[in-house]
Scaffold this motif. Structure first.
Motif, PDB file in Angstrom:
ATOM      1  N   PRO A 167     -13.362 -32.000  -9.193  1.00  0.00           N
ATOM      2  CA  PRO A 167     -12.847 -31.890  -7.817  1.00  0.00           C
ATOM      3  C   PRO A 167     -13.697 -30.954  -6.947  1.00  0.00           C
ATOM      4  CG  PRO A 167     -11.094 -31.576  -9.423  1.00  0.00           C
ATOM      5  CD  PRO A 167     -12.379 -31.586 -10.183  1.00  0.00           C
ATOM      6  N   ILE A 168     -13.772 -31.310  -5.669  1.00  0.00           N
ATOM      7  CA  ILE A 168     -14.452 -30.477  -4.672  1.00  0.00           C
ATOM      8  C   ILE A 168     -13.801 -29.094  -4.673  1.00  0.00           C
ATOM      9  CG2 ILE A 168     -14.714 -30.240  -2.129  1.00  0.00           C
ATOM     10  CD1 ILE A 168     -16.523 -32.369  -3.414  1.00  0.00           C
ATOM     11  N   GLU A 169     -14.601 -28.048  -4.481  1.00  0.00           N
ATOM     12  CA  GLU A 169     -14.195 -26.635  -4.482  1.00  0.00           C
ATOM     13  C   GLU A 169     -14.062 -26.041  -5.881  1.00  0.00           C
ATOM     14  OE1 GLU A 169     -14.440 -24.605  -1.876  1.00  0.00           O
ATOM     15  OE2 GLU A 169     -15.011 -26.322  -0.657  1.00  0.00           O
ATOM     16  N   SER A 170     -14.397 -26.829  -6.909  1.00  0.00           N
ATOM     17  CA  SER A 170     -14.500 -26.240  -8.243  1.00  0.00           C
ATOM     18  C   SER A 170     -15.707 -25.304  -8.235  1.00  0.00           C
ATOM     19  CB  SER A 170     -14.710 -27.332  -9.295  1.00  0.00           C
ATOM     20  OG  SER A 170     -13.564 -28.162  -9.361  1.00  0.00           O
ATOM     21  N   VAL A 171     -15.724 -24.389  -9.218  1.00  0.00           N
ATOM     22  CA  VAL A 171     -16.809 -23.397  -9.233  1.00  0.00           C
ATOM     23  C   VAL A 171     -17.683 -23.642 -10.462  1.00  0.00           C
ATOM     24  CG1 VAL A 171     -17.354 -20.937  -9.170  1.00  0.00           C
ATOM     25  CG2 VAL A 171     -15.265 -21.779  -8.088  1.00  0.00           C
ATOM     26  N   ARG A 227     -22.140 -24.927 -16.292  1.00  0.00           N
ATOM     27  CA  ARG A 227     -20.913 -24.425 -16.907  1.00  0.00           C
ATOM     28  C   ARG A 227     -19.853 -24.448 -15.813  1.00  0.00           C
ATOM     29  NH1 ARG A 227     -19.096 -18.929 -19.199  1.00  0.00           N
ATOM     30  NH2 ARG A 227     -20.633 -17.952 -17.852  1.00  0.00           N
ATOM     31  N   ILE A 228     -18.681 -24.982 -16.138  1.00  0.00           N
ATOM     32  CA  ILE A 228     -17.603 -25.008 -15.143  1.00  0.00           C
ATOM     33  C   ILE A 228     -16.848 -23.683 -15.241  1.00  0.00           C
ATOM     34  CG2 ILE A 228     -15.472 -26.169 -14.425  1.00  0.00           C
ATOM     35  CD1 ILE A 228     -16.666 -28.743 -15.716  1.00  0.00           C
ATOM     36  N   LEU A 229     -16.760 -22.970 -14.121  1.00  0.00           N
ATOM     37  CA  LEU A 229     -16.082 -21.667 -14.135  1.00  0.00           C
ATOM     38  C   LEU A 229     -14.648 -21.766 -13.648  1.00  0.00           C
ATOM     39  CD1 LEU A 229     -18.942 -19.390 -12.704  1.00  0.00           C
ATOM     40  CD2 LEU A 229     -18.412 -19.879 -15.083  1.00  0.00           C
ATOM     41  N   SER A 230     -14.375 -22.764 -12.811  1.00  0.00           N
ATOM     42  CA  SER A 230     -13.009 -22.930 -12.312  1.00  0.00           C
ATOM     43  C   SER A 230     -12.848 -24.367 -11.823  1.00  0.00           C
ATOM     44  CB  SER A 230     -12.769 -21.955 -11.148  1.00  0.00           C
ATOM     45  OG  SER A 230     -11.553 -22.249 -10.508  1.00  0.00           O
ATOM     46  N   VAL A 231     -11.771 -25.000 -12.259  1.00  0.00           N
ATOM     47  CA  VAL A 231     -11.546 -26.385 -11.833  1.00  0.00           C
ATOM     48  C   VAL A 231     -10.523 -26.372 -10.691  1.00  0.00           C
ATOM     49  CG1 VAL A 231     -10.805 -28.700 -12.517  1.00  0.00           C
ATOM     50  CG2 VAL A 231     -11.992 -27.225 -14.151  1.00  0.00           C
ATOM     51  N   ALA A 232     -10.941 -26.876  -9.529  1.00  0.00           N
ATOM     52  CA  ALA A 232     -10.034 -26.886  -8.368  1.00  0.00           C
ATOM     53  C   ALA A 232      -8.988 -27.987  -8.533  1.00  0.00           C
ATOM     54  CB  ALA A 232     -10.838 -27.113  -7.099  1.00  0.00           C
ATOM     55  N   MET A 251     -16.444 -28.071 -23.193  1.00  0.00           N
ATOM     56  CA  MET A 251     -17.371 -28.163 -22.077  1.00  0.00           C
ATOM     57  C   MET A 251     -18.314 -26.976 -21.992  1.00  0.00           C
ATOM     58  SD  MET A 251     -17.745 -30.726 -20.338  1.00  0.00           S
ATOM     59  CE  MET A 251     -17.464 -31.444 -21.901  1.00  0.00           C
ATOM     60  N   ARG A 252     -17.930 -25.875 -22.627  1.00  0.00           N
ATOM     61  CA  ARG A 252     -18.714 -24.650 -22.469  1.00  0.00           C
ATOM     62  C   ARG A 252     -20.037 -24.726 -23.232  1.00  0.00           C
ATOM     63  NH1 ARG A 252     -15.650 -19.531 -21.274  1.00  0.00           N
ATOM     64  NH2 ARG A 252     -14.181 -20.365 -19.788  1.00  0.00           N
ATOM     65  N   TRP A 253     -21.070 -24.220 -22.642  1.00  0.00           N
ATOM     66  CA  TRP A 253     -22.308 -24.094 -23.388  1.00  0.00           C
ATOM     67  C   TRP A 253     -22.633 -22.625 -23.495  1.00  0.00           C
ATOM     68  CZ3 TRP A 253     -25.978 -21.917 -20.188  1.00  0.00           C
ATOM     69  CH2 TRP A 253     -25.784 -22.085 -18.812  1.00  0.00           C
TER      70      TRP A 253
END
Ligand code: NSS
Length: 463
Positions: free
Chosen positions: A82-86, A111-116, A1-3
């Motif tokens: 999910p809601i509250e992911s960063v 870029r997803i930094l944290s998956v809630a 997923m990272r770019w």
């Protein structure tokens, strides 16, 4: 997923790191590529477009993800995140009247930094106050709590700036103390290595010591009251902004409070207008506050209350019911002065013209909010102070150091204490004090207080 960051070729294409408030203030030129980081606070989808409502501490921004830009896989991922992911988002800013705040971000990359975890407990439905207190550590992310916290911060900033500009020195005193300032009934005892100590009710007695060192001074610190009264305006731990002024009588004190509170109100009307509006407070209500505030003697207050049919005898303190009735008559803050000795703590100076009343003053907020400040002139004579300590059934030995202050250079002086949450409650138009502070401590309920739950949670994890 990272770019990969840094794959852009032309330097003018490089995204500018920005906060949401930068975008909403219009300081980012339209079309300019920016990079923001924040929490996904809400989301909706419609026909190949996902609207992400992002929050970064400085504000909320609608960010738009389009299938034709990001492709199916990425759009599906954003739809499911999910809601509250960063997320870190990169895209261009566009003014759009339909977007909340007037701007939106068209997402080019993310870029997803944290998956809630997918079970965020606060949903878009009604939750009762008990549940929200239990989940306070998450509820402070809500728009309502965010607005309150921002107003609170701006209020304290305005208070400090006025005090600093007027030559007050900020000082600190202990929280652990040996004696009562505001009566024994609301003291929190603490075991101090086998001796009894208490959590402070007020910095005042130390404030009176500080004036002979640094002159005009103040503190911002927690005060504690083991209040049995479970009202909408009592916390057991609250923030107390206290001020002490040498060579100042009651008249001088009222003038200081007039100017201090007016400055805070005007600053908030100017610098927190948007947050206040969101909370349902018209900033014009605060801009209208002008000194001098109306002054009402206790005697007149009692007459007014009796005329309204409220049960009160001369000599009794004003209950919340009394204050609510009085405070509904005003639309600006007002003083009640000259309380009877019987209604006030031992240190209040008796009026030389009428010793059964004191040179005291409470400031009441309008619209039924009631007392936000308590203060007055202090007894400066050793014998009178000692007599009052005895009269109140207190032990002079507990006040030895305080009595010393009357022996070595005692002068006329006054001071006051502002209940920060009481003021926040009024300016933010809140109906309960618990929302004026992030993690309230109330008699029966505490917020985000896990000690009793932890052993159970550990047991569950271990089993
Ligand atoms: O008890 S006070 O009226 N006065 C004092 O403590 C003085 N020693 C202050 C001083 O002159 N330096 O409390 C002051 C203010 C009062 O007007 C309220 O706004 C607030 O403190 N207060 C409270 N806020 C929230 N919860 C509780 N329980 C509470 N008690 C007082």
């Amino acid at each position: 997923m990272r770019w990969k960051v840094g794959t852009l070729t032309r330097s003018e294409d490089r995204a500018l790191p920005a906060s949401i408030s930068d975008v909403l203030s219009g300081s980012v030129p339209e079309g300019r590529k920016v990079r923001i980081r924040g929490w996904l606070s809400n989301r909706r989808s419609s026909g190949g477009v996902v609207f992400l409502i992002m929050r970064d501490g400085t504000g909320w921004l609608q960010c738009v993800a389009r299938r034709d830009v990001l492709g199916d896989k990425k759009l599906d991922e954003l739809e499911k995140l999910p809601i509250e992911s960063v997320l870190e988002l990169e895209g261009s800013v566009r003014a759009d009247k339909r977007a909340p705040g007037g701007y939106e971000l068209s997402i080019d990359r993310y870029r997803i930094l944290s998956v809630a975890w997918p079970d965020y407990p606060i949903a878009k439905k009604y939750h009762g106050p008990d549940f929200l207190l239990e989940k306070r550590h998450l509820w402070i992310r809500s728009k309502k709590m965010w607005c309150i916290l921002i107003v609170r911060s701006k209020l304290l900033k305005a208070a400090r700036s006025w005090l600093d500009e007027h030559g007050y020195v900020e000082v600190q005193a202990p929280i652990l103390t040996a004696s009562a300032c505001e009566g024994g009934a609301t003291l929190f005892p603490v075991d101090y290595f086998g001796r009894k100590a208490y959590l402070t009710q007020s910095w005042q007695l130390y404030g009176e010591a500080f004036i002979a060192s640094v002159g005009k001074c103040y503190t911002l610190a927690p005060s504690f009251r083991a209040e049995k009264s479970r009202t909408r305006r009592h916390l057991t731990e609250y923030w107390h902004l206290e001020v002490e002024i040498p060579f100042c009588d009651l008249k001088c004190l009222l003038k200081v409070i007039d100017e201090f509170i007016t400055h805070i109100c005007h600053e908030l009307a100017d610098k927190a207008a948007e947050e206040l509006r969101t909370l349902g407070r018209d900033p014009a209500d605060l801009a209208r506050v002008e000194p001098p505030f109306p002054r009402l003697k206790y005697d007149e207050a009692v007459e007014m209350l009796q005329a309204e049919g409220v049960q009160i005898e001369w000599g009794e303190d004003l209950t919340w019911t009394c204050e609510k009735v009085l405070a509904s008559e005003f639309d600006v803050p007002f003083f009640v002065t000259h309380f009877p000795k019987t209604a006030k703590a031992f240190y209040h100076k008796p009026d030389p013209e009428r010793p059964e009343v004191t040179l005291s003053a409470d400031l009441l907020a309008p619209e039924g909010y009631g007392e936000i400040i308590g203060g007055g002139e202090r007894i400066d004579d050793y014998e009178t102070l000692l007599a009052r300590i005895r009269e109140e059934g207190l032990d002079p030995a507990d006040y030895e150091w305080y009595l010393d202050l009357r022996k070595y250079g005692s002068i006329q002086h006054s001071g006051f204490g502002l209940g920060v949450e009481r003021m926040v409650m009024w300016v933010c138009k809140l109906d309960h004090i618990r929302d004026a502070i992030a993690f309230p401590r109330l008699v029966r309920r505490r917020s985000s207080w896990s000690t009793t739950m932890m052993p159970m949670a550990y047991a569950l994890v271990r089993s």
